[in-house]
Motif scaffolding. Structure first.
Motif, short mmCIF file in Angstrom:
data_model
loop_
_atom_site.label_atom_id
_atom_site.label_comp_id
_atom_site.label_asym_id
_atom_site.label_seq_id
_atom_site.Cartn_x
_atom_site.Cartn_y
_atom_site.Cartn_z
N SER A 184 -27.91 -11.17 -3.40
CA SER A 184 -29.36 -11.30 -3.85
C SER A 184 -30.43 -9.76 -3.33
N LYS A 185 -30.03 -9.66 -1.90
CA LYS A 185 -30.50 -8.49 -1.40
C LYS A 185 -31.82 -9.34 -0.88
N ILE A 186 -32.00 -10.91 -0.60
CA ILE A 186 -33.14 -11.24 -0.38
C ILE A 186 -32.67 -11.56 1.51
N ILE A 187 -31.71 -11.11 2.09
CA ILE A 187 -31.38 -10.97 3.38
C ILE A 187 -30.96 -9.14 3.20
N ARG A 188 -30.89 -8.59 3.67
CA ARG A 188 -30.35 -7.09 4.39
C ARG A 188 -29.60 -7.12 4.94
N LEU A 189 -28.16 -6.64 4.47
CA LEU A 189 -27.20 -6.10 5.60
C LEU A 189 -27.72 -6.04 7.59
N ASP A 190 -28.62 -5.20 7.58
CA ASP A 190 -29.42 -4.72 8.30
C ASP A 190 -29.55 -6.09 9.67
N ALA A 191 -30.30 -6.87 8.53
CA ALA A 191 -30.86 -7.73 9.27
C ALA A 191 -29.86 -9.03 10.63
N ILE A 192 -28.73 -8.53 9.92
CA ILE A 192 -26.94 -9.97 11.04
C ILE A 192 -26.32 -8.24 11.10
N LYS A 193 -26.10 -7.26 10.74
CA LYS A 193 -24.88 -6.53 11.02
C LYS A 193 -24.21 -6.80 12.61
N GLU A 194 -25.09 -6.31 13.54
CA GLU A 194 -24.88 -6.61 15.26
C GLU A 194 -24.68 -7.67 15.47
N ILE A 195 -24.93 -9.42 14.26
CA ILE A 195 -24.13 -10.01 15.11
C ILE A 195 -22.56 -10.59 14.18
N SER A 196 -22.62 -9.84 13.19
CA SER A 196 -21.48 -10.12 12.55
C SER A 196 -20.14 -9.17 12.90
N ASP A 197 -20.58 -8.04 13.72
CA ASP A 197 -19.95 -6.81 14.55
C ASP A 197 -19.83 -7.76 15.66
N PHE A 198 -20.09 -8.00 16.42
CA PHE A 198 -19.39 -9.30 17.49
C PHE A 198 -18.67 -10.20 16.86
N PHE A 199 -18.86 -10.89 16.15
CA PHE A 199 -18.28 -12.57 15.16
C PHE A 199 -16.45 -11.94 14.62
N ILE A 217 -18.74 -23.99 5.19
CA ILE A 217 -18.17 -22.91 3.79
C ILE A 217 -19.54 -23.01 2.56
N ILE A 218 -20.33 -23.88 2.54
CA ILE A 218 -21.40 -23.73 1.74
C ILE A 218 -22.12 -22.67 2.43
N GLY A 219 -22.40 -22.49 3.52
CA GLY A 219 -22.92 -21.75 3.84
C GLY A 219 -22.34 -20.28 4.06
N MET A 220 -21.36 -20.12 4.05
CA MET A 220 -20.84 -18.53 4.29
C MET A 220 -21.15 -18.61 2.17
N ILE A 221 -21.54 -19.22 1.52
CA ILE A 221 -21.22 -19.12 0.51
C ILE A 221 -22.82 -18.83 -0.14
N LEU A 222 -23.61 -19.32 0.57
CA LEU A 222 -25.51 -18.96 0.42
C LEU A 222 -25.29 -17.94 1.18
N LEU A 223 -25.00 -16.67 2.35
CA LEU A 223 -25.16 -16.12 3.14
C LEU A 223 -24.69 -15.16 2.10
N PHE A 224 -23.68 -15.23 1.01
CA PHE A 224 -23.20 -14.42 0.29
C PHE A 224 -23.91 -14.06 -1.12
N ILE A 225 -24.60 -15.50 -1.16
CA ILE A 225 -25.60 -15.09 -1.96
C ILE A 225 -27.09 -14.46 -2.12
N LEU A 226 -27.18 -14.82 -0.63
CA LEU A 226 -28.58 -14.28 0.32
C LEU A 226 -28.37 -12.42 0.12
N LEU A 227 -27.05 -12.26 0.88
CA LEU A 227 -26.93 -10.83 0.93
C LEU A 227 -26.68 -10.10 -0.50
#
Length: 120
Positions: free
Chosen positions: A46-61, A34-44
């Motif tokens: 705040s644009k520290i991580i772009r959606l393109d950086a995880i698009k393929e793997i998140s679509d797979f999941f 849960i903390i990891g999901m919150i961190l991922l949300f904050i990073l996305l």
């Protein structure tokens, strides 16, 4: 290689969440995932991580989400005797929690509709 990099990024964020969870366990118990999901949300956000950086793997999941429910289903089957011993409590809990969620959702939606009408 791109998918492996994306997977490594997601696993890294999960690991950081687990690490943070192990530190704050004495204060409040929050699962590391849960903390990891919150961190991922904050990073996305705040644009520290772009959606393109995880698009393929998140679509797979997302496309294969049913696979992740198999362990929970097997666990339910192996715990069938415990479930049968507590069936009344479980049914009451499910009915009450569903009613509470439906009521709170209705109240929130009604307030949002009223707020939107006041703005317009």
């Amino acid at each position: 290689m791109k998918i492996l990099n994306q997977l490594a990024l997601m696993l890294g964020i999960w690991a950081v969440g687990e690490y943070i969870s192990s530190f704050i366990q004495s204060i409040v118990v929050i699962p590391g995932s849960i903390i990891g999901m919150i961190l991922l949300f904050i990073l996305l956000q705040s644009k520290i991580i772009r959606l393109d950086a995880i698009k393929e793997i998140s679509d797979f999941f997302l496309q294969n989400m049913a696979i992740f429910f198999i362990p929970a289903g097997v666990s339910l089957i192996t715990s069938l005797n415990i479930i049968m011993d507590n069936i009344v409590v479980l049914i009451v809990s499910v009915i009450l929690s569903t009613a509470i969620v439906m009521y709170i959702t209705g109240v929130v939606v009604q307030k949002m509709i009223n707020r939107k009408e006041r703005v317009n």
